[in-house]
Design a protein around this motif. Structure first.
Motif, mmCIF file in Angstrom:
data_model
loop_
_atom_site.group_PDB
_atom_site.id
_atom_site.type_symbol
_atom_site.label_atom_id
_atom_site.label_comp_id
_atom_site.label_asym_id
_atom_site.label_seq_id
_atom_site.Cartn_x
_atom_site.Cartn_y
_atom_site.Cartn_z
ATOM 1 N N ALA A 1 40.272 37.178 32.794
ATOM 2 C CA ALA A 1 39.854 37.596 33.968
ATOM 3 C C ALA A 1 38.832 38.778 33.743
ATOM 4 O O ALA A 1 39.540 39.702 33.209
ATOM 5 C CB ALA A 1 40.993 37.827 34.986
ATOM 6 N N ILE A 2 37.921 38.586 34.423
ATOM 7 C CA ILE A 2 36.736 39.786 34.376
ATOM 8 C C ILE A 2 36.583 40.422 35.815
ATOM 9 O O ILE A 2 36.285 39.652 36.591
ATOM 10 C CB ILE A 2 35.561 39.477 33.855
ATOM 11 N N VAL A 3 37.279 41.588 36.210
ATOM 12 C CA VAL A 3 37.426 41.957 37.307
ATOM 13 C C VAL A 3 36.696 42.997 37.804
ATOM 14 O O VAL A 3 36.648 44.078 36.801
ATOM 15 C CB VAL A 3 38.906 42.430 37.684
ATOM 16 N N TYR B 1 34.765 39.425 41.223
ATOM 17 C CA TYR B 1 33.951 40.402 41.382
ATOM 18 C C TYR B 1 33.834 41.229 42.710
ATOM 19 O O TYR B 1 34.389 40.801 43.596
ATOM 20 C CB TYR B 1 32.332 40.120 41.096
ATOM 21 N N ASP B 2 33.765 42.453 42.592
ATOM 22 C CA ASP B 2 33.549 43.248 43.983
ATOM 23 C C ASP B 2 34.936 43.387 44.725
ATOM 24 O O ASP B 2 34.912 43.144 45.917
ATOM 25 C CB ASP B 2 32.743 42.810 44.966
ATOM 26 N N ASP C 1 46.649 36.467 42.557
ATOM 27 C CA ASP C 1 46.970 35.178 41.654
ATOM 28 C C ASP C 1 46.245 34.892 40.642
ATOM 29 O O ASP C 1 46.722 34.507 39.519
ATOM 30 C CB ASP C 1 47.495 34.309 42.713
ATOM 31 N N GLU C 2 45.000 34.803 40.810
ATOM 32 C CA GLU C 2 43.890 34.421 39.948
ATOM 33 C C GLU C 2 43.905 35.351 38.821
ATOM 34 O O GLU C 2 43.972 34.861 37.440
ATOM 35 C CB GLU C 2 42.417 34.512 40.550
ATOM 36 N N ILE C 3 44.056 36.533 39.116
ATOM 37 C CA ILE C 3 44.192 37.586 37.945
ATOM 38 C C ILE C 3 45.264 37.570 37.087
ATOM 39 O O ILE C 3 45.301 37.523 35.804
ATOM 40 C CB ILE C 3 43.996 39.244 38.524
ATOM 41 N N ARG C 4 46.463 37.330 37.924
ATOM 42 C CA ARG C 4 47.721 37.143 37.120
ATOM 43 C C ARG C 4 47.750 35.898 36.405
ATOM 44 O O ARG C 4 48.521 35.702 35.473
ATOM 45 C CB ARG C 4 48.880 37.219 37.990
ATOM 46 N N ALA C 5 46.862 35.021 36.589
ATOM 47 C CA ALA C 5 46.813 33.853 35.806
ATOM 48 C C ALA C 5 46.316 33.887 34.424
ATOM 49 O O ALA C 5 46.248 32.955 33.679
ATOM 50 C CB ALA C 5 46.376 32.718 36.587
ATOM 51 N N ALA C 6 45.534 34.818 34.217
ATOM 52 C CA ALA C 6 44.702 35.016 33.046
ATOM 53 C C ALA C 6 45.796 35.582 31.886
ATOM 54 O O ALA C 6 46.703 35.985 32.368
ATOM 55 C CB ALA C 6 43.840 36.044 33.198
ATOM 56 N N VAL D 1 39.143 45.056 33.557
ATOM 57 C CA VAL D 1 38.792 45.679 34.687
ATOM 58 C C VAL D 1 37.638 46.451 34.490
ATOM 59 O O VAL D 1 37.579 47.433 33.388
ATOM 60 C CB VAL D 1 39.930 46.374 35.029
ATOM 61 N N ILE D 2 36.387 46.265 35.098
ATOM 62 C CA ILE D 2 35.327 47.087 34.861
ATOM 63 C C ILE D 2 34.967 48.041 36.338
ATOM 64 O O ILE D 2 34.753 47.430 37.487
ATOM 65 C CB ILE D 2 34.000 46.168 34.778
#
Lengths: 250, 250, 250, 250, 250, 250, 250, 250
Positions: free
Chosen positions: H120-122, H150-151, H165-170, H175-176
């Motif tokens: 995940a790229i956040v 993003y954002d 949930d998406e982030i936790r699925a990675a 984190v940028i």
């Protein structure tokens, strides 16, 4: 809208249309925060008169056009900071209802609402005007009366004393200074109002792009002073507006 | 004494007692600078009243005793800076003619000469007194009249205005301040005399041991201000004395 | 003029033309400081020969024109620092009585008054000339004799020794150096006159735009040195002039 | 009292008891600012409820005793910050009406007045309590209601959400955090009230004594945040009190 | 030439042509150091093969032309560092005997003398070549053999090991690296020769223009490493040449 | 020993005792570097006279005892740096053949070998002696002649000139200075030998624990100067020894 | 437990015991996040084996006792970092099942679970052991196998090569180094596993308490390296454990 | 290829074509490391799917052409980072099989292999997209699935919660964030996966080109966060890929 959705879910439970497990899953999964907080944000905007603000630096004219267009469609007021003259010229043709303050590099809707309270914007020198005008435009946009008191730095401190009554008449004071930033301490020692200090990047040598003024303001021997980032006229006005309108709201 | 030695050498050449080669070698080898400059230093001391000064920090009581003893033997006046109370007590017993200023941490001969001119020493707060007293003792030792104007910082700027005439009556002004160091700019904007600013390490947080006050003073928007190192009361007084006595010497 | 105005008010009180309350209000409201201090400033200018100085950086040609015009109308002498050649060319056509020193980037009235005392301006290298010439022009403008002693840095210290007598003949010494700035310490150890050190931004790598030279000068092991901001030739000359003219005034 | 003194002088003029020149001299010489500003300060104190505050660090017990004694004699309320337990024990015996908050290191009179408005004091961790309690004691002393919301840092952000309603119920929010200081941004994004951020020196490694949290707070992406110096709980509460009481005063 | 002049003066004394006083004055006044040290410098140049070097940055083509012309007239070899391609093209036409190394930005006479000893120039990456070539050209100009060992950084440390014998075969090693500068420590741990480390400004982010590599090299856990300023290829080669030729001179 | 092991493997291959695959695996797996490099290190020590050195700071007396004991068993010479007097007293009883230099805080075997070449160790002040003595003890331990030239800083530059011939007579010069560190530049401009500069942490205020002297030395306008870490007397002597013995080895 | 509470609320709705409005209010008001996230945290702990960790620095023995007691009551495993020997002795008596690693200053339950995967912990020197042991104890506590590879810094790089196979056999590598921190780059260039670099505060002079090593590691020319705060052995192990157990979980 | 060469040498030994000494010399001299490590690198590339990557900044189009051409000849996949649009246009014509991501400034072969796992790229804001896209392109090139989120910065934290949930699925989270960088702490506190934080240079004033965000991330109060250099999207993705593929490899 989460609250309504939750109402529907709960009504469905009450009506035995869905069971407890299904309801629970729906409530947990549907992302309450997104909708809920969006609503809160929307409420806050209406309630406090703080609409969305666009940071113009690093955005292309095309990107700015899209954002402004989308907001105008929703009848939202527009405030774009850090728009250079070139971009502003193009946007000005497209959106003739916006006015551009070239020194502030701010493009904004004229504030329709009645201006309330009073924010004094005090600068040490004429070089601080860009930041001061950004603050002024932001404060006006957010519905505050503004009193500009420019070029009253401590190298000729009598200029400050001459306008002290005006400064004291404000609810909040924004002090903007570069170089050594001493003006914030002097004003802080003379007025009994909250002072928001804005260091500017004006200066040379060991000024370090405003770092010296920033440190001066953080270490002020006078009480009642808080500080924002270097050149952050917008941020100072945003906080000042919140404070000024506490008095108004009562 | 090089000049005398050179005279002797040249007289020996003139008297044909030594040849040109020998003379040349003697002149080049004998370390002209050492003796020559020592002489100049000695002259300067007599002429300007600036004797040797001892930096007490990091020296043991024994070392200090030796140096003081050697200097007293040559009838030289004594100024030892940064001597803590413990060392001072021991040295005081040994050298009863010296007086100790505990706040300044300075041990010195009483100045015998007539005090001349006037140096104003201005501090922002009471915490700056240690540095101020080091400056005052140094200035007195070097033969200058001193006017102490303490605790007139910008948080209560009326205290400064009340004593402005006194400050303006001096030939040189030393301004000592910690925290944000704004006092130097304010004084610099109000007086037409050379101002020497001394940042002090008083403060906390982003004060960085006096760095903030130092940068403030270097970036002052007022003209006529020069700066010395953090807490360097001695250095400020030394320069102030040079300046004050320019007027006197005429 | 406040004093005169106050006289009129008091005379009106004495003449019973206005009552005590009205008089009190007039005195407090009229901005004593503004007029009073302006008067003091005006007096000081006449008395000390220190006219207003214009900082040219960041001002447009139009702004500079207006300021110069206004000052010339009051018969004030003009000193504009940090004017680049482009601006100077335009201003030079408009104001042919001003002369421009291209290396100093200074535009000024020729000093009419007799030059007094002596300020030595000493540089380490040829790259420091811009700052040195700014100092020289400022010192001349303020009515001081100037002795330029350039390119005598410690990499070839014999160049310094060759001109030591000249340096010692001055009342005040300005030492200008970039890179490591060691020249200030060496000069400070050799002369018995106040030394004002000016770090320059000349250098590369860990020079940090003059910060290294600045720190060197503040930490000098020699006494009698005070320091101004990086590249601040004007500030050094302004302080040096104050000091130089103490001797003259007596 | 200058105003009264000026009245007397003017009355004397009106009564022809003194002439205009004498009157003028008296008014100019008597240090208008000193008395005038003192009066203003005194007025402000009565009007705004902001009495003098004593910074305890670096003062001896004896010095503190004298100051407290003098203030109590004038029936002034007492607030001493940064008093360690040792000093507090001695002072507590001497002045039994003062209470001591050991964690805050604050010694103060109990606030007699009714507490108004609401200041939320929010901390990231338990290590920030010393600063938070200094803020709390200061806010109470200045007459504000305080809501302590401690240990709700972003490492477990649900703790913050659980108390969001309480935070939103305040007029002003003080956010206190060390380490990376991210809590200020998160709170700033969630509440529509002025946020005053206080970085603390809690942390290690590249925390640099609170500098990291300070920079974080100054660069916050959320609007409405202003910042005070590292560990400056007193300063945050002082500004917060000014803001909180704007609402009250209306 | 002072020695000769002194000889003449002394001979005049011996011949009674001038008296002792006149002689003494002449010797003291004529600036012994100036001539004396100039002579020493001149001798050193002949003896050690270290001619004057011209720092090209910040000098105009015209200035460079004058200096080169003057030096060529005295048959001095020419080394100009930091000359960009534009200037070099013009100078190259004027002075066809000089060769230009475009990557090094060095314009120099071809070294006529026999190259001696061996200096290894080791770089971490290809981006460090500009600094490396400045070092190489300087070393060659000063008469040293040079072995270029480029692009052997620690990200692929096998490249370094493959050329370790060559590095060990040199008398002195110059290690040039940007980014984190770790190569200096690794080489220092592997060779028993003096290592001169040159940090370069290659990198981004928290590299801070070479500061990171500089600090790395100063804190190296390996012994035998000394450091020069960021990007200072010339300085490293100059010191390396001195060291390399110690061995040669024996 | 890898070489021998490889010989054995290859002999086994030649003797057909193992096949090519087995041999290849053995060679690749056996960790050549460990044994190989250990051998090289061992050779280097014998060849260059550079034995292991023990950094005493942060090691307990017990740890130091063990290391010294182990090394003495191998007949290795001992050099322990940064051993305070307390530890040294205990170790001295245990190892009576070692001598302790209290000012240097160095515990070492007396150098048995003949001292060669000459390293000049030059300090600015008496406060730099600790670092200077660490350098001196290290240089002696590594077999170099040492000439101590202390307290010749630029505040009294004639002291330096008086001993210039001695400095010029060395093969390498170590210059040690705190405060502003200007001595390195002055020496670098006067001698034609490699200069290793050691900044010391002596000073106060904006000295920043030696950072100012470090930056001064890195930015020196004189050529031929390289720099080591703050207070790193050992490192300077180690490099100086390498350089000094280049001359000797020839 | 929010989920259960929500279940109860929903069941009450389904049973018509409360109406939709009441239910909605209860759900929104009760702090869903607090309980919800707590639940998630609790789940994660069970699922990932990451229990709560106690940061011992700045906590009193009494505070630590309370926390440990509370956790033991819930059968939670204990890990306390940064507990000095004094505190550990007292806690050890109270909680005899905990073991104390004096070098790591860690007090912990022995890991009961089977250790999985492999984390290599590599240090440059013996001074880095405190940080390394904190990492090791943390990694063990979290259920990972640990391979300690200490004292293999680049000053003797053969030590590293000798153990390269072991390092390559791990799933994750923690590299711990002070001074210039070059080891991280060298390891990063040699292994194809994620490297977590930990700068330590070991060093002196321009090391700046670990800042130099930190910058080195962030600017590494090798890929695959991420960095944690200075001396943060715990943090490195925590991240390494997460990574190591990705492999395990599959 | 060393292995093959070694095989040949060993076969020659076995065949008695060369003797043991010759073989040994050949093996030691031929640069075992060079070939050996190259082989290992080559193996690693095949095994881990990590081919060579080209850093485009500072390389000319011609240099890039050569490198790409050479790699394509060896059928190596191409990833060039930091290629501006101008260069990319020229290279795109030459190498039509490469695709260019203009926002990322990355030119690369389309990944042929199947994408595995999930990174995940956040990002906090839209200004962070350039860095995020560099990370995304790198991650894809290395064979990882990517989820761009993003954002979702903390100024409007509900946006983050909506996608938690998406982030936790990675398997790994990048984190940028620029400005104050608080997002990393918030994400770190909410997910149980390794977080790699990338500070960006987005911001102004006391942001210091990303230094503020960098410090924030290093000092995070949340566990499980490691950090890479400012704007280093490539480095973050490279490490994330290593971690992500640990899970895959099992």
């Amino acid at each position: 809208m989460q609250k309504e959705q939750m109402t529907q879910i709960l009504q469905a439970v009450a009506a035995q249309e869905i069971d407890v497990d299904q309801a629970q899953k729906k409530i947990l999964n549907q992302g309450f925060t997104e909708l809920d907080f969006a609503k809160i944000d929307f409420d806050r905007q209406k309630r406090t008169g703080y609409p969305e603000v666009i940071y113009g630096a690093g955005k292309t004219v095309t990107e700015l056009k899209k954002i402004i267009f989308a907001m105008l469609e929703q009848n939202l007021p527009i405030l774009v900071t850090r728009v250079d003259a070139m971009k502003a010229a193009i946007l000005g043709e497209q959106f003739p209802t916006l006015h551009y303050n070239a020194r502030a590099e701010v493009l904004a809707t004229k504030p329709a609402q009645e201006l309330v309270g009073k924010i004094a914007i005090v600068t040490a020198g004429t070089s601080d005007l860009k930041v001061a005008e950004e603050a002024a435009e932001t404060a006006l946009f957010l519905g505050n009366q503004v009193n500009r008191i420019y070029d009253v730095g401590v190298a000729g401190i009598h200029r400050l004393f001459a306008r002290l009554d005006e400064i004291r008449a404000a609810q909040v004071v924004i002090v903007i200074a570069g170089m050594e930033g001493a003006l914030a301490s002097v004003v802080g020692g003379l007025v009994a109002k909250p002072v928001i200090a804005v260091p500017t990047s004006i200066g040379y040598g060991s000024n370090f792009g405003g770092m010296t003024a920033l440190l001066t303001m953080l270490n002020s021997c006078a009480s009642g002073i808080t500080v924002v980032n270097i050149d952050n006229g917008f941020g100072a006005a945003y906080s000042a507006s919140m404070i000024n309108q506490i008095g108004v709201a009562k």
